[in-house]
Design a protein around this motif. Structure first.
Motif, short mmCIF file in Angstrom:
data_model
loop_
_atom_site.label_atom_id
_atom_site.label_comp_id
_atom_site.label_asym_id
_atom_site.label_seq_id
_atom_site.Cartn_x
_atom_site.Cartn_y
_atom_site.Cartn_z
N ASN A 7 0.82 -1.22 0.00
CA ASN A 7 0.00 0.00 0.00
C ASN A 7 0.85 1.27 0.00
N ALA A 8 1.98 1.22 -0.71
CA ALA A 8 2.86 2.39 -0.77
C ALA A 8 2.30 3.43 -1.73
N ASN A 9 2.24 4.68 -1.29
CA ASN A 9 1.80 5.80 -2.13
C ASN A 9 3.05 6.52 -2.65
N ILE A 10 3.53 6.11 -3.81
CA ILE A 10 4.79 6.64 -4.34
C ILE A 10 4.53 7.90 -5.15
N LEU A 11 5.17 9.00 -4.74
CA LEU A 11 5.01 10.28 -5.43
C LEU A 11 6.08 10.44 -6.48
N GLN A 12 5.64 10.69 -7.71
CA GLN A 12 6.57 10.92 -8.81
C GLN A 12 5.83 11.68 -9.91
N ASP A 13 6.46 12.76 -10.43
CA ASP A 13 5.86 13.57 -11.49
C ASP A 13 4.46 14.06 -11.13
N ARG A 14 4.32 14.57 -9.91
CA ARG A 14 3.08 15.16 -9.41
C ARG A 14 1.93 14.16 -9.29
N MET A 15 2.24 12.88 -9.46
CA MET A 15 1.21 11.86 -9.35
C MET A 15 1.59 10.84 -8.30
N ILE A 16 0.58 10.36 -7.58
CA ILE A 16 0.80 9.34 -6.56
C ILE A 16 0.31 8.00 -7.11
N THR A 17 1.20 7.02 -7.13
CA THR A 17 0.87 5.69 -7.59
C THR A 17 0.87 4.73 -6.41
N LYS A 18 -0.21 4.00 -6.27
CA LYS A 18 -0.30 3.03 -5.18
C LYS A 18 0.26 1.69 -5.65
N THR A 19 1.24 1.18 -4.94
CA THR A 19 1.88 -0.07 -5.34
C THR A 19 2.45 -0.77 -4.12
N SER A 20 2.96 -1.96 -4.34
CA SER A 20 3.63 -2.72 -3.28
C SER A 20 5.01 -3.11 -3.76
N PRO A 47 -0.28 4.95 5.56
CA PRO A 47 -0.37 6.29 6.18
C PRO A 47 0.64 7.30 5.65
N TYR A 48 1.48 6.90 4.67
CA TYR A 48 2.59 7.76 4.26
C TYR A 48 2.58 8.05 2.76
N ILE A 49 3.28 9.12 2.41
CA ILE A 49 3.68 9.38 1.03
C ILE A 49 5.14 8.93 0.93
N MET A 50 5.43 8.10 -0.04
CA MET A 50 6.78 7.53 -0.21
C MET A 50 7.47 8.22 -1.38
N THR A 51 8.69 8.67 -1.16
CA THR A 51 9.48 9.28 -2.24
C THR A 51 10.90 8.73 -2.22
N PRO A 52 11.57 8.73 -3.38
CA PRO A 52 13.01 8.43 -3.34
C PRO A 52 13.73 9.53 -2.57
N THR A 53 14.86 9.21 -1.98
CA THR A 53 15.64 10.26 -1.30
C THR A 53 16.31 11.15 -2.35
N PRO A 54 16.28 12.47 -2.16
CA PRO A 54 16.85 13.36 -3.18
C PRO A 54 18.37 13.38 -3.16
N THR A 55 18.93 13.83 -4.28
CA THR A 55 20.37 14.10 -4.37
C THR A 55 20.56 15.61 -4.39
N LEU A 56 21.41 16.12 -3.50
CA LEU A 56 21.65 17.56 -3.41
C LEU A 56 23.03 17.91 -3.95
N LEU A 57 23.16 19.15 -4.40
CA LEU A 57 24.46 19.68 -4.82
C LEU A 57 25.04 20.54 -3.70
N SER A 237 16.39 3.17 -0.74
CA SER A 237 16.57 4.46 -0.07
C SER A 237 15.32 5.28 -0.33
N TYR A 238 14.62 5.65 0.74
CA TYR A 238 13.35 6.36 0.55
C TYR A 238 13.01 7.20 1.77
#
Length: 299
Positions: A7-20, A47-57, A237-238
């Motif tokens: 039931n992961a709510n993965i956020l990408q490109d302004r859209m949330i995709t529910k997946t496992s 209960p969460y929004i899941m995102t990849p961890t960002p890369t910073l400069l 990593s998320y």
């Protein structure tokens, strides 16, 4: 250990995709809408929004700090922001100093708790075929070029530069060093025109410090999909943000800037770095990420 994040709510490109996600040995083995017949341990991510961890400069890492100061810096500037990878730059003024400067940064970052990538920063005069061949030998994934005047772009031997870059093709990233906005805008425009015309691997705009690097730039540098990604075969990593009505049609960079108070869990390579008020600082758990093929996923 094998388990399922369901039931992961993965956020990408302004859209949330529910997946496992099926996790095995700290990596994403596969992604499906649901895993019905598996009997592995399950973690409910609803209960969460899941995102990849960002890369910073971070253009210049403060290598002079003591261990305690460095620890505090990593916590405040990276871990509490949900960042588990960053790119920093070796400032090179002479070609023969390239290897030494890269080695110096690697040595000082041996205790890094998160992963890092090393690019180089050079004055435009160092943009020569000889220096680019040295960058290929060192596998430098990105070359940040200081541009002070637009005329500097017309004096470079672009044909030889393109030939020297091939086949590693580390993208050139502009650093416009000029306080005059009009001249700076002209430099930006000419940078794009010249490098597109000469077919040089490059990034059109300057990259902002201390905010997530856009996926288009991560892809050209070769960081994505190796890092900042959730896909089959990638490391685990998320970030977990508490789900709320205000986090729906939103970009990841907005989440990073304006909803950090909702960030509750950060996982790096399968290990929990942060969970609410709990924080695990692991010196040396980070690694130097080597990019084998920059610009591979771009046309």
């Amino acid at each position: 250990m094998t388990y399922i994040i369901e039931n992961a709510n993965i956020l990408q490109d302004r859209m949330i995709t529910k997946t496992s996600l099926l996790i095995a040995n700290g990596k994403i083995s596969s992604l499906k809408p649901v895993y019905k017949r598996y009997r592995f341990i399950r973690m409910n991510a609803a209960p969460y929004i899941m995102t990849p961890t960002p890369t910073l400069l971070l253009k210049e890492f403060p290598l002079h700090l003591s261990f305690q100061e460095t620890k505090a810096y990593f916590i405040e500037e990276f871990i509490l922001k949900g960042c588990t990878t960053f790119i920093t730059l070796a400032n090179v003024q002479q070609e023969q100093a390239l290897s030494k400067e890269i080695k110096r940064i690697k040595t000082r970052l041996l205790n890094s708790p998160i992963d890092y990538i090393i690019g180089v920063r050079i004055p435009v005069r160092l943009l020569t075929p000889s220096f680019l061949r040295s960058c290929k030998r060192e596998k430098v994934p990105a070359i940040f070029v200081e541009i002070k005047q637009v005329d500097e772009l017309y004096k470079l031997p672009w044909g030889w530069i393109r030939e020297a870059m091939f086949p590693f093709n580390s993208p050139l990233v502009p650093l416009f060093i000029n306080d005059d906005e009009r001249e700076k805008n002209q430099m930006k425009s000419e940078w794009r025109k010249v490098l597109v015309k000469e077919k040089i691997p490059s990034i059109n705009d300057e990259l902002a410090e201390n905010e997530p690097i856009p996926y288009s730039a991560l892809t050209k540098i070769g960081i994505y999909p190796k890092k900042s990604s959730l896909h089959q075969g990638s490391g685990l990593s998320y970030n977990f943000y508490l789900k709320s009505r205000e986090i729906r049609n939103i970009e990841e960079v907005e989440l990073f800037h304006y909803h950090r108070h909702m960030l509750v869990i950060t996982v790096h390579k399968g290990e929990v770095l942060r969970a609410n008020d709990y924080l695990d600082f692991r010196p040396g758990y980070g690694e130097h990420v080597k990019i084998n093929t920059p610009s591979f996923y771009t046309s």
